[in-house]
Design a protein around this motif. Structure first.
Motif, PDB file in Angstrom:
ATOM      1  N   MET A   1       8.921 -13.050  -3.563  1.00 27.29           N
ATOM      2  CA  MET A   1       8.865 -11.988  -2.557  1.00 27.29           C
ATOM      3  C   MET A   1       9.909 -10.935  -2.921  1.00 27.29           C
ATOM      4  N   SER A   2       9.480  -9.711  -3.073  1.00 24.51           N
ATOM      5  CA  SER A   2      10.417  -8.624  -3.331  1.00 24.51           C
ATOM      6  C   SER A   2      11.311  -8.450  -2.114  1.00 24.51           C
ATOM      7  N   GLN A   3      12.510  -7.945  -2.350  1.00 24.74           N
ATOM      8  CA  GLN A   3      13.465  -7.753  -1.258  1.00 24.74           C
ATOM      9  C   GLN A   3      12.977  -6.642  -0.331  1.00 24.74           C
ATOM     10  N   PRO A   4      12.673  -6.976   0.922  1.00 22.01           N
ATOM     11  CA  PRO A   4      12.209  -5.944   1.848  1.00 22.01           C
ATOM     12  C   PRO A   4      13.368  -5.083   2.354  1.00 22.01           C
ATOM     13  N   HIS A   5      13.041  -3.871   2.698  1.00 20.99           N
ATOM     14  CA  HIS A   5      14.002  -2.924   3.260  1.00 20.99           C
ATOM     15  C   HIS A   5      13.471  -2.508   4.631  1.00 20.99           C
ATOM     16  N   LEU A   6      14.337  -2.538   5.647  1.00 21.48           N
ATOM     17  CA  LEU A   6      13.939  -2.156   7.006  1.00 21.48           C
ATOM     18  C   LEU A   6      14.608  -0.854   7.389  1.00 21.48           C
ATOM     19  N   ARG A   7      13.859  -0.027   8.107  1.00 24.72           N
ATOM     20  CA  ARG A   7      14.400   1.260   8.561  1.00 24.72           C
ATOM     21  C   ARG A   7      13.594   1.747   9.757  1.00 24.72           C
ATOM     22  N   HIS A   8      14.134   2.780  10.422  1.00 25.81           N
ATOM     23  CA  HIS A   8      13.395   3.440  11.495  1.00 25.81           C
ATOM     24  C   HIS A   8      12.470   4.485  10.864  1.00 25.81           C
TER      25      HIS A   8
ATOM     26  N   GLU B   1       9.626  -1.830   4.186  1.00 27.99           N
ATOM     27  CA  GLU B   1       9.256  -1.313   2.868  1.00 27.99           C
ATOM     28  C   GLU B   1       9.491  -2.398   1.816  1.00 27.99           C
ATOM     29  N   VAL B   2       8.624  -2.432   0.833  1.00 25.78           N
ATOM     30  CA  VAL B   2       8.785  -3.304  -0.322  1.00 25.78           C
ATOM     31  C   VAL B   2       8.588  -2.417  -1.557  1.00 25.78           C
ATOM     32  N   ASP B   3       9.560  -2.439  -2.434  1.00 27.29           N
ATOM     33  CA  ASP B   3       9.516  -1.608  -3.649  1.00 27.29           C
ATOM     34  C   ASP B   3       9.235  -0.138  -3.311  1.00 27.29           C
ATOM     35  N   GLY B   4       9.852   0.348  -2.218  1.00 32.42           N
ATOM     36  CA  GLY B   4       9.718   1.743  -1.824  1.00 32.42           C
ATOM     37  C   GLY B   4       8.435   2.106  -1.113  1.00 32.42           C
TER      38      GLY B   4
ATOM     39  N   VAL C   1       5.829   1.548   2.201  1.00 33.49           N
ATOM     40  CA  VAL C   1       5.705   1.039   3.567  1.00 33.49           C
ATOM     41  C   VAL C   1       4.571   0.011   3.581  1.00 33.49           C
ATOM     42  N   VAL C   2       4.912  -1.238   3.941  1.00 35.09           N
ATOM     43  CA  VAL C   2       3.906  -2.297   3.945  1.00 35.09           C
ATOM     44  C   VAL C   2       3.704  -2.929   5.326  1.00 35.09           C
ATOM     45  N   GLY C   3       4.541  -2.563   6.296  1.00 38.92           N
ATOM     46  CA  GLY C   3       4.359  -3.114   7.629  1.00 38.92           C
ATOM     47  C   GLY C   3       5.260  -2.429   8.628  1.00 38.92           C
ATOM     48  N   PHE C   4       5.009  -2.710   9.909  1.00 37.59           N
ATOM     49  CA  PHE C   4       5.834  -2.122  10.964  1.00 37.59           C
ATOM     50  C   PHE C   4       5.642  -2.855  12.290  1.00 37.59           C
ATOM     51  N   ILE C   5       6.597  -2.652  13.165  1.00 32.87           N
ATOM     52  CA  ILE C   5       6.516  -3.067  14.574  1.00 32.87           C
ATOM     53  C   ILE C   5       6.818  -1.816  15.367  1.00 32.87           C
ATOM     54  N   ASN C   6       6.058  -1.580  16.436  1.00 32.83           N
ATOM     55  CA  ASN C   6       6.445  -0.510  17.344  1.00 32.83           C
ATOM     56  C   ASN C   6       6.365  -1.001  18.779  1.00 32.83           C
TER      57      ASN C   6
ATOM     58  N   VAL D   1       2.297  -5.365  12.434  1.00 34.58           N
ATOM     59  CA  VAL D   1       1.244  -5.312  11.424  1.00 34.58           C
ATOM     60  C   VAL D   1       1.822  -5.227  10.013  1.00 34.58           C
ATOM     61  N   VAL D   2       1.194  -5.996   9.130  1.00 31.07           N
ATOM     62  CA  VAL D   2       1.546  -5.974   7.710  1.00 31.07           C
ATOM     63  C   VAL D   2       0.256  -5.674   6.946  1.00 31.07           C
ATOM     64  N   ASP D   3       0.369  -4.787   5.965  1.00 22.11           N
ATOM     65  CA  ASP D   3      -0.769  -4.443   5.116  1.00 22.11           C
ATOM     66  C   ASP D   3      -1.414  -5.743   4.618  1.00 22.11           C
ATOM     67  N   PRO D   4      -2.748  -5.867   4.757  1.00 22.24           N
ATOM     68  CA  PRO D   4      -3.420  -7.099   4.324  1.00 22.24           C
ATOM     69  C   PRO D   4      -3.075  -7.512   2.886  1.00 22.24           C
ATOM     70  N   ALA D   5      -2.804  -6.559   2.007  1.00 16.59           N
ATOM     71  CA  ALA D   5      -2.450  -6.885   0.622  1.00 16.59           C
ATOM     72  C   ALA D   5      -1.083  -7.569   0.517  1.00 16.59           C
ATOM     73  N   TYR D   6      -0.273  -7.490   1.576  1.00 12.96           N
ATOM     74  CA  TYR D   6       1.074  -8.065   1.575  1.00 12.96           C
ATOM     75  C   TYR D   6       1.217  -9.220   2.567  1.00 12.96           C
ATOM     76  N   GLN D   7       0.124  -9.613   3.209  1.00 18.14           N
ATOM     77  CA  GLN D   7       0.190 -10.705   4.180  1.00 18.14           C
ATOM     78  C   GLN D   7       0.369 -12.043   3.470  1.00 18.14           C
ATOM     79  N   GLY D   8       0.883 -13.019   4.233  1.00 20.56           N
ATOM     80  CA  GLY D   8       1.075 -14.360   3.691  1.00 20.56           C
ATOM     81  C   GLY D   8       2.327 -14.511   2.851  1.00 20.56           C
ATOM     82  N   LYS D   9       3.203 -13.525   2.894  1.00 22.22           N
ATOM     83  CA  LYS D   9       4.437 -13.558   2.106  1.00 22.22           C
ATOM     84  C   LYS D   9       5.681 -13.675   2.983  1.00 22.22           C
ATOM     85  N   GLY D  10       5.491 -13.841   4.290  1.00 22.67           N
ATOM     86  CA  GLY D  10       6.627 -13.975   5.203  1.00 22.67           C
ATOM     87  C   GLY D  10       7.176 -12.663   5.718  1.00 22.67           C
ATOM     88  N   TYR D  11       6.523 -11.546   5.392  1.00 27.59           N
ATOM     89  CA  TYR D  11       7.041 -10.244   5.818  1.00 27.59           C
ATOM     90  C   TYR D  11       6.988 -10.031   7.331  1.00 27.59           C
ATOM     91  N   ALA D  12       5.964 -10.568   7.998  1.00 27.00           N
ATOM     92  CA  ALA D  12       5.882 -10.402   9.462  1.00 27.00           C
ATOM     93  C   ALA D  12       7.068 -11.090  10.133  1.00 27.00           C
TER      94      ALA D  12
END
Length: 163
Positions: A1-8, A51-54, A56-61, A94-105
């Motif tokens: 799993m690439s290192q995720p980055h969180l931001r507003h 964000e993963v590798d720059g 945006v792959v998911g978000f919570i609002n 929501v996490v982009d379906p291409a990135y699901q199953g990797k623990g990002y949610a």
């Protein structure tokens, strides 16, 4: 799993978030681009981007309310939202379906919970489909009841976490 980055979010994130939203949710349950833009503009502190590798792959609002009525459709457009209210209502996780199953949610939700604690919130409310109830239980949410909402023509379940 690439290192995720969180931001507003920033306004230019709306289109990418909308693309993820319509790719992950069925039919009418996806928020419109306008609703996502409103959530970014009105309550960026309740909106976390992953964000993963720059990319945006998911978000919570979310929004905040003094009295939470989970079936209130107008609230999804932040009608009645008060950023000072103690109760948080999650609109999308929501996490982009291409990135699901990797623990990002889970990474996204854990960061969101910590952020809401930092803001002094008292509870987090969400609605989910049957297949996600157990996932949210594992994250610390408690089951409340089947929801009267039929948003998107789906059956929903209300859950809460006390902070």
């Amino acid at each position: 799993m690439s290192q995720p980055h969180l931001r507003h979010p920033v306004p230019k994130d709306a289109e990418r978030c909308y693309a993820i939203e319509i790719g992950a949710y069925e039919g009418d349950e996806a928020a419109t681009l306008e609703k996502i833009q409103t959530r970014i503009t009105e309550y960026p502190q309740g909106f976390l981007i992953l964000e993963v590798d720059g990319k945006v792959v998911g978000f919570i609002n979310s929004g905040c309310a003094h009295d939470v009525v989970m079936s209130d459709e107008a609230f999804k457009e932040l009608v009645g939202h008060d950023p000072a209210a103690a109760n948080v209502v999650i609109m999308s996780v929501v996490v982009d379906p291409a990135y699901q199953g990797k623990g990002y949610a889970t990474v996204l939700m854990n960061a969101f919970i910590q952020h809401m604690k930092t803001l002094g919130k008292q509870s987090i409310h969400l609605m989910c489909k049957e297949q996600h109830v157990e996932l949210y239980r594992k994250m610390g949410y408690q089951y409340v009841k089947p929801s009267p909402s039929d948003h998107g023509g789906m059956a929903w379940h209300e859950m809460i976490m006390s902070l």
